[in-house]
Each structure stands twice: as structure tokens, then as C-alpha cells.
Design a protein around this motif. Structure first.
Motif, PDB file in Angstrom:
ATOM      1  N   HIS A  26       5.496 -18.212  43.430  1.00 54.36           N
ATOM      2  CA  HIS A  26       5.987 -19.476  43.988  1.00 54.36           C
ATOM      3  C   HIS A  26       5.008 -20.616  43.777  1.00 54.36           C
ATOM      4  N   ALA A  27       3.701 -20.361  43.970  1.00 54.40           N
ATOM      5  CA  ALA A  27       2.707 -21.432  43.832  1.00 54.40           C
ATOM      6  C   ALA A  27       2.582 -21.881  42.376  1.00 54.40           C
ATOM      7  N   GLN A  28       2.521 -20.946  41.456  1.00 54.97           N
ATOM      8  CA  GLN A  28       2.417 -21.286  40.032  1.00 54.97           C
ATOM      9  C   GLN A  28       3.633 -22.104  39.580  1.00 54.97           C
ATOM     10  N   ASN A  29       4.819 -21.685  40.031  1.00 53.24           N
ATOM     11  CA  ASN A  29       6.032 -22.412  39.646  1.00 53.24           C
ATOM     12  C   ASN A  29       6.031 -23.836  40.198  1.00 53.24           C
ATOM     13  N   ALA A  30       5.559 -23.997  41.429  1.00 51.63           N
ATOM     14  CA  ALA A  30       5.516 -25.329  42.030  1.00 51.63           C
ATOM     15  C   ALA A  30       4.538 -26.234  41.295  1.00 51.63           C
ATOM     16  N   VAL A  31       3.344 -25.723  40.974  1.00 50.85           N
ATOM     17  CA  VAL A  31       2.344 -26.528  40.264  1.00 50.85           C
ATOM     18  C   VAL A  31       2.839 -26.891  38.870  1.00 50.85           C
TER      19      VAL A  31
ATOM     20  N   ALA B  52       5.274 -29.673  39.145  1.00 50.25           N
ATOM     21  CA  ALA B  52       4.589 -30.929  39.443  1.00 50.25           C
ATOM     22  C   ALA B  52       3.970 -31.532  38.186  1.00 50.25           C
ATOM     23  N   LEU B  53       3.361 -30.709  37.348  1.00 51.07           N
ATOM     24  CA  LEU B  53       2.791 -31.199  36.096  1.00 51.07           C
ATOM     25  C   LEU B  53       3.872 -31.785  35.182  1.00 51.07           C
ATOM     26  N   GLU B  54       5.040 -31.165  35.175  1.00 46.52           N
ATOM     27  CA  GLU B  54       6.135 -31.670  34.349  1.00 46.52           C
ATOM     28  C   GLU B  54       6.678 -32.984  34.918  1.00 46.52           C
ATOM     29  N   PHE B  55       6.686 -33.135  36.243  1.00 44.68           N
ATOM     30  CA  PHE B  55       7.045 -34.418  36.853  1.00 44.68           C
ATOM     31  C   PHE B  55       6.142 -35.520  36.302  1.00 44.68           C
TER      32      PHE B  55
ATOM     33  N   ASP C 247      -6.468 -25.492  35.604  1.00 38.15           N
ATOM     34  CA  ASP C 247      -7.764 -26.124  35.834  1.00 38.15           C
ATOM     35  C   ASP C 247      -7.622 -27.114  36.986  1.00 38.15           C
ATOM     36  N   CYS C 248      -8.483 -26.962  37.983  1.00 42.60           N
ATOM     37  CA  CYS C 248      -8.423 -27.810  39.167  1.00 42.60           C
ATOM     38  C   CYS C 248      -9.787 -28.475  39.425  1.00 42.60           C
ATOM     39  N   LYS C 249      -9.754 -29.678  39.943  1.00 46.91           N
ATOM     40  CA  LYS C 249     -10.976 -30.408  40.277  1.00 46.91           C
ATOM     41  C   LYS C 249     -11.120 -30.462  41.791  1.00 46.91           C
TER      42      LYS C 249
ATOM     43  N   ALA D 127      -2.658 -27.053  32.920  1.00 48.35           N
ATOM     44  CA  ALA D 127      -2.458 -25.608  32.796  1.00 48.35           C
ATOM     45  C   ALA D 127      -3.392 -25.065  31.724  1.00 48.35           C
ATOM     46  N   ARG D 128      -3.931 -23.902  31.960  1.00 46.31           N
ATOM     47  CA  ARG D 128      -4.822 -23.274  30.979  1.00 46.31           C
ATOM     48  C   ARG D 128      -4.004 -22.696  29.828  1.00 46.31           C
ATOM     49  N   GLN D 129      -4.600 -22.710  28.679  1.00 48.97           N
ATOM     50  CA  GLN D 129      -3.925 -22.136  27.511  1.00 48.97           C
ATOM     51  C   GLN D 129      -3.943 -20.607  27.611  1.00 48.97           C
ATOM     52  N   THR D 130      -2.799 -20.007  27.437  1.00 48.41           N
ATOM     53  CA  THR D 130      -2.713 -18.550  27.466  1.00 48.41           C
ATOM     54  C   THR D 130      -3.225 -18.001  26.149  1.00 48.41           C
ATOM     55  N   PRO D 131      -4.060 -16.954  26.185  1.00 48.96           N
ATOM     56  CA  PRO D 131      -4.601 -16.400  24.941  1.00 48.96           C
ATOM     57  C   PRO D 131      -3.508 -15.791  24.070  1.00 48.96           C
TER      58      PRO D 131
END
Length: 334
Positions: free
Chosen positions: A218-223, A226-229, A307-309, A330-334
């Protein structure tokens, strides 16, 4: 004899019986009258027409009566056959008419059924635009909804910076047109990332991840939503003229338990309540334009993928100090 032959050709049994019976009566009566006259009983030259007796007249009358009766019998048979044929035709016509009426009724029933189904689909689509699918199904089955507790969800709050000033610069029609354009795109992002839109209030947009269907991400999907917004608004602002006001969105996300359910009878709405909702609203208020502000609880769930500050602890009204982070990317997936 000629009459008998004619009736034989018509194959009318009753008429034949009358004619042959009358002919026998004629022959028998004639023989009796001739034999009863001694003067002519054994004379070869016999003239039967000289016996004008009542009995002879009775034989003629019987023959004529038999002929008339045979004719009427024949007419009766014809009339019966015509009546039978007419009845059969009428029954056939009635049957064809009934089949036609039944077919028309069936077509009307099919058409009406299609119309009812289309109206049902429209009504259900309208309900699904304002309520989660599981809630719609529950209302269809029971007529009401039961509040539910969800222990692990993420609440996303978003609103536009300087909205009051923007609304003063635009006409009401233009303002609504812009909000509709933005919120429709937000809706598509929400659906894509498996969130549930809850409501919009003015320029504020609220959605939740992890309900009514629980989701451990749920948290990953929400973040990610938000980035896409923010990415959508960045592209939109890049296309504006220098004299046009940029639209900047600030977002706050909090993870935790909530209670969700439907309220009201008139204009029934689906909503969520709890400290998680209030904290998400506070995080949005302490965010910045173009930024996504999250709490420590959210950071613990998403730090491996984004990545968060770190911003440090910030004093929040009625909440005390809260550790906050800005989501960078979002971090790049290997």
C-alpha cells in the motif's frame, strides 16, 4: 335411371338410398296395380299409364319427394363442407395472427429487457464512480454497509499551492475546467496504482491505498502515484506561457490504521476516519509545492525502493513533533 346414374357420379350415399328406394317403390306399386286387374293380368299388351289411380299418384309423389330430398341432402353436404373449410381457414388465420402477436410480444420483451439491462449498467457504473466495488456489491445484497477497520493502509492528501490567488485570476468556468482536467488525470493514476479515490474538496484530492482490498504494498503504491501526480503537473507547467500561473501540488502521505464505511441516506458517501487520516492532512500542510512529504512510518516501508531526503522533526499542531522526509525519486530496479 338417369337421375340415379348422375347421383352415382356424385358419390352421395344418402341421395342414392332415396332414389333406389323410391324406384323400388315405383316398380312394386306398378306391379301390384297391373296384377290386380283381371282383364290385363296375363295380357302381353299392357299400358300402365291407363291406371290413373290414387296409389299410382302416390308413387309419383314419393319419387318427386325423394328427388327433392336427395337434392337438399346434397346441398346440406356441400354447405357442411364449406362451413368446415371456412372454420379451418378461420382457425389457421387465428393461429397465424396469434403467432404474429406472440412474436411481436417476444420482440418487445427482448427490447425491454435490453433497455432495463442498459439502465442497470448505467446505474451500476454511476455507483462505481462514487463508491468502491465491494461496497456497491454489499449494498446490492444487504441494502447497507458495515464500517470496517483496516490496519495497514496509506492515506494520500494533495492540494494546490496558492489556489486562492489562482482562483482570483481565472474565471469560474476556466477554474473548474482546469481542476477537472487535473483530477481526471489523477483518477487514471489512482486506478493504475490500485488506490481508491475517496473524495475531492475544493482543490484538495484524497485517496487511500490498501482498501477496500488489503495490499501489503500500500505504501509503495501510494508513493508511486504521488510521483506520477507531480510528473504530470511538471509536464503541464512546462507547456505554459511565461504570463500563465504554474500549478504546483503539495502532497502528504501517512500509513497506519483507519476505519472506512458509508455515511448518510441522502447523497450517500464513502469515507475514512482515524488518526492516520488527520496526520496525512498535517503532512500535506507541511509539504511544499512539487514535493511529497511522508512520515517515519511511511519511510520505513518505502526506503528500499525510493530515494528520500530527511527533513528532521517538525512541530505539528495537535500532533507534537513528527519526523518527516521528502520523496525524491524511485530507485532504478536492477
Amino acid at each position: 335411371l338417369l337421375l340415379a346414374i348422375a347421383l352415382i357420379k356424385t358419390k352421395d350415399r344418402i341421395s342414392l338410398q332415396f332414389v333406389f328406394g323410391s324406384s323400388l317403390a315405383w316398380a312394386g306399386m306398378s306391379a301390384v296395380m297391373i296384377m290386380s286387374d283381371p282383364a290385363t293380368s296375363f295380357t302381353p299388351q299392357i299400358n300402365p299409364f291407363k291406371f290413373a289411380t290414387p296409389a299410382y299418384g302416390f308413387v309419383l309423389e314419393s319419387l318427386v319427394f325423394a328427388m327433392v330430398l336427395a337434392y337438399r341432402s346434397r346441398l346440406s353436404e356441400i354447405e357442411k363442407k364449406e362451413a368446415k373449410d371456412a372454420l379451418i381457414r378461420q382457425l389457421q388465420e387465428n393461429e397465424a395472427l396469434q403467432e404474429k402477436v406472440n412474436k411481436e410480444l417476444e420482440e418487445k420483451v427482448v427490447e425491454r429487457t435490453k433497455t432495463i439491462e442498459l439502465e442497470r449498467q448505467k446505474s451500476e457504473k454511476l455507483l462505481l464512480n462514487v463508491l468502491p466495488k465491494t461496497i456497491v456489491e454489499e449494498m446490492k445484497e444487504t441494502g447497507t454497509t458495515v464500517p470496517q477497520r483496516f490496519n495497514n493502509v496509506s492515506v494520500l492528501y494533495a492540494d494546490f499551492v496558492d489556489f486562492t490567488r489562482i482562483s482570483e485570476q481565472l474565471s469560474p468556468e476556466s477554474l473548474v475546467e482546469h481542476l477537472n482536467k487535473f483530477f481526471k488525470h489523477f483518477d487514471s493514476i489512482v486506478v493504475k496504482n490500485k488506490l481508491e479515490k475517496i473524495k475531492t474538496i475544493g482543490d484538495a484530492y484524497m485517496c487511500v491505498s490498501g482498501l477496500p482490498n488489503p495490499d501489503e504494498r500500500h505504501a509503495q503504491n501510494a508513493v508511486r502515484a504521488a510521483l506520477e501526480f507531480q510528473e504530470f503537473l511538471k509536464k503541464y507547467n512546462d507547456g505554459l506561457r511565461p504570463d500563465q500561473h504554474a500549478w504546483r501540488l503539495r502532497i502528504g502521505i501517512q500509513s497506519g490504521p483507519v476505519v472506512a464505511g458509508g455515511v448518510g441516506d441522502y447523497k450517500f458517501t464513502y469515507d475514512v476516519w482515524g488518526d492516520t487520516v488527520n496526520t496525512a492532512s498535517r503532512l500535506e500542510q507541511h509539504s511544499e509545492g512539487g514535493k511529497i512529504n511522508i512520515s517515519e512510518a511511511v519511510h520505513e516501508l518505502v526506503r528500499d525502493e525510493f530515494d528520500c531526503k530527511k527533513r528532521g522533526t517538525i512541530q505539528v499542531k495537535n500532533k507534537g513533533e513528527i519526523q518527516m522526509y521528502f520523496v525524491e525519486k524511485a530507485r532504478q530496479t536492477p
